[in-house]
Design an enzyme around this catalytic site. Structure first.
Site, PDB file in Angstrom:
ATOM      1  N   SER A   1       4.851   1.870   4.704  1.00 46.00           N
ATOM      2  CA  SER A   1       6.098   1.305   4.040  1.00 46.00           C
ATOM      3  C   SER A   1       6.786   2.347   2.753  1.00 46.00           C
ATOM      4  O   SER A   1       6.729   3.360   2.987  1.00 46.00           O
ATOM      5  CB  SER A   1       5.891  -0.182   3.660  1.00 46.00           C
ATOM      6  OG  SER A   1       7.187  -0.751   3.471  1.00 46.00           O
TER       7      SER A   1
ATOM      8  N   GLU B   1       9.091  -4.960  13.415  1.00 50.41           N
ATOM      9  CA  GLU B   1       8.943  -4.711  11.963  1.00 50.41           C
ATOM     10  C   GLU B   1       9.745  -5.803  11.129  1.00 50.41           C
ATOM     11  O   GLU B   1       8.958  -6.278  10.186  1.00 50.41           O
ATOM     12  CB  GLU B   1       9.812  -3.149  11.621  1.00 50.41           C
ATOM     13  CG  GLU B   1       8.980  -2.004  12.066  1.00 50.41           C
ATOM     14  CD  GLU B   1       7.699  -1.669  11.037  1.00 50.41           C
ATOM     15  OE1 GLU B   1       7.771  -2.177  10.215  1.00 50.41           O
ATOM     16  OE2 GLU B   1       7.158  -0.776  11.379  1.00 50.41           O
TER      17      GLU B   1
ATOM     18  N   HIS C   1       5.643  -5.802  10.521  1.00 52.29           N
ATOM     19  CA  HIS C   1       5.503  -4.625   9.360  1.00 52.29           C
ATOM     20  C   HIS C   1       4.026  -4.662   8.927  1.00 52.29           C
ATOM     21  O   HIS C   1       3.691  -5.719   8.299  1.00 52.29           O
ATOM     22  CB  HIS C   1       6.762  -4.864   8.520  1.00 52.29           C
ATOM     23  CG  HIS C   1       6.810  -3.758   7.424  1.00 52.29           C
ATOM     24  ND1 HIS C   1       7.179  -2.552   7.650  1.00 52.29           N
ATOM     25  CD2 HIS C   1       6.273  -3.964   6.136  1.00 52.29           C
ATOM     26  CE1 HIS C   1       7.274  -1.810   6.413  1.00 52.29           C
ATOM     27  NE2 HIS C   1       6.431  -2.585   5.644  1.00 52.29           N
TER      28      HIS C   1
END
Length: 439
Positions: free
Chosen positions: A189, A308, A369
């Protein structure tokens, strides 16, 4: 060397430190200082010491508010204290002798939460299965790391922290059995975006041989320099005092208020202040695209999960339609990964692109995610209550994760994630060569 008590003494150039040998036989040094920094000032390398320093306790993490993704990842277990004096790193290694690949982990958390010395960042399992040295770093977050305000801070301090940590690793990691000429930076991320940003800074790029970028979000959510400058005065007004001496809670409260102000006032919806500002050499502020220099490109392993956006929909104030989740996933994560991969291909670097599609058989939240994180890093205790794992037992996480950890380590060692257990195609720019991880 080791003693009968299980303690370990390493002698890096920065000065001797003690660590511990765990039940898994991994040597851990979870609290090594790599730098110091005054509030809103550039970081400086920690002084060399001649006395032996105890590095057996995790170093403090940067001050932060609760993560908005806690409903996805679960609550932090055994969290170290928070402190502005947070420029520490953690090292796991099989042995102090040797010349192993080095994998430097840059944690995610939207530039506002997380820590390299948290139990979810523990590199022990990757160290064992990949025979690599893993270094996990802390860096300044939120306003403390990324405020841009004239006369106070020029911004991007969190990235300068990362560069300083990388330089410390290069100069000291041989004492922990690592090869300073073979450093892979990997992150998830915000940490993945940071890893890519480090390539556009000559000071850090020369130290990096390979990069792994997991769930890297588009740069379109980052402020331009002008947007960052516009947020600075509002932050100062919200904080209400001398920013260099205010209690840290006042800084965090003003940080939250600035985020809400930006959501209401920003001419570019979706951008977030108090993140890295898009200034050269980080990116082109007109296009929000990463701009690489002319040096040969490093090998790149980059990927995303199949759902995600669902992680962020869970924290939204109102229900988000599934089609919006799909669109957000493609716009913010999938398309940018392909764009970055293409830039590396154009620079004659090798690219491996993957889609992580595993999801729990029961419960869980789908392939959201960061769902691959428990398979790579962290302790069992750190992930026990993670909602995204659903009813998946730890033995399954361990068994499946071993293949992933071996691929990550193989990439760090040889520049390819292909192993005897998992063959990966090299990405050629189209969908057919995206490696699918479904198990």
């Amino acid at each position: 060397m080791t003693t009968d008590t299980g303690s370990v003494l390493a002698r890096p150039e920065s000065g001797p430190v003690t660590g511990i040998r765990g039940a898994d036989q991994v040597l851990r040094f979870p609290g090594i200082r790599y730098g110091t920094a005054e509030r809103f000032a550039q970081p400086v390398r920690a002084d060399r010491h001649t006395d032996t320093v105890d590095a057996t306790r995790p170093g403090p993490i940067c001050p932060q508010l609760p993560s908005r993704l806690e409903p996805v990842y679960g609550p932090q277990w055994n969290e170290p204290p928070q402190s502005e004096d947070c420029l520490f790193l953690a090292i796991t290694t099989p042995d102090l002798a040797g010349n192993r690949p080095v994998m430097v982990w840059v944690h995610g958390g939207g530039y506002v939460t997380g820590g390299g010395t948290l139990p979810i960042s523990d590199g022990g399992r990757l160290t064992v299965d990949g025979d690599v040295v893993v270094v996990s770093i802390n860096y300044r977050l939120g306003a403390l790391g990324y405020l841009v305000h004239k006369g106070v801070s020029d911004g991007n301090l969190g990235l300068y922290d990362q560069i300083l940590a990388l330089e410390w690793v290069h100069d000291n990691i041989a004492a922990f059995g690592g090869d300073p000429a073979n450093i892979t930076v990997f992150g998830q991320s915000a940490g993945a975006s940071s890893a890519i940003a480090l390539l556009s800074v000559p000071r850090s790029r020369r130290l990096i041989r390979r990069v792994i970028a997991q769930n890297a979000p588009t740069l379109a959510t980052l402020p331009t320099l002008n947007e960052a400058l516009a947020a600075g005065p509002y932050f100062a007004e919200a904080a209400g005092g001398d920013l260099t001496t205010l209690p840290v809670q006042r800084i965090l409260d003003a940080q939250a208020r600035t985020g809400q102000w930006n959501a209401d006032m920003s001419p570019r919806p979706g951008t977030v202040p108090l993140r890295p500002a898009l200034t050269d050499p980080l990116a082109d502020p007109e296009t929000n695209h990463r701009t690489f220099r002319s040096e040969p490109m490093p090998d790149l392993l980059i990927g995303y999960t199949s759902a995600e956006g669902r992680a962020f929909a869970l924290s939204a104030p109102t229900p988000v339609p599934e089609e919006a989740v799909v669109a957000m996933s493609r716009r913010v994560f999938i398309e940018p990964a392909h764009e970055i991969g293409q830039q590396v291909l154009d620079g004659c670097g090798a690219v491996f692109l993957y889609e992580f599609g595993w999801a729990p058989m029961e419960g869980g939240l789908g392939a959201v995610h960061g769902v691959e994180m428990p398979f790579l890093l962290g302790t069992r205790e750190a992930w026990t209550d993670s909602p995204m794992l659903g009813s998946t037992d730890w033995a399954t996480v361990e068994a499946k994760g071993r293949t992933l950890r071996q691929s990550w380590a193989h990439f760090a060692r040889y520049g390819s994630p292909s192993t005897a257990e998992a063959e990966w195609p090299q990405w050629n720019g189209d969908e057919t060569s995206v490696h699918q991880i479904n198990w």
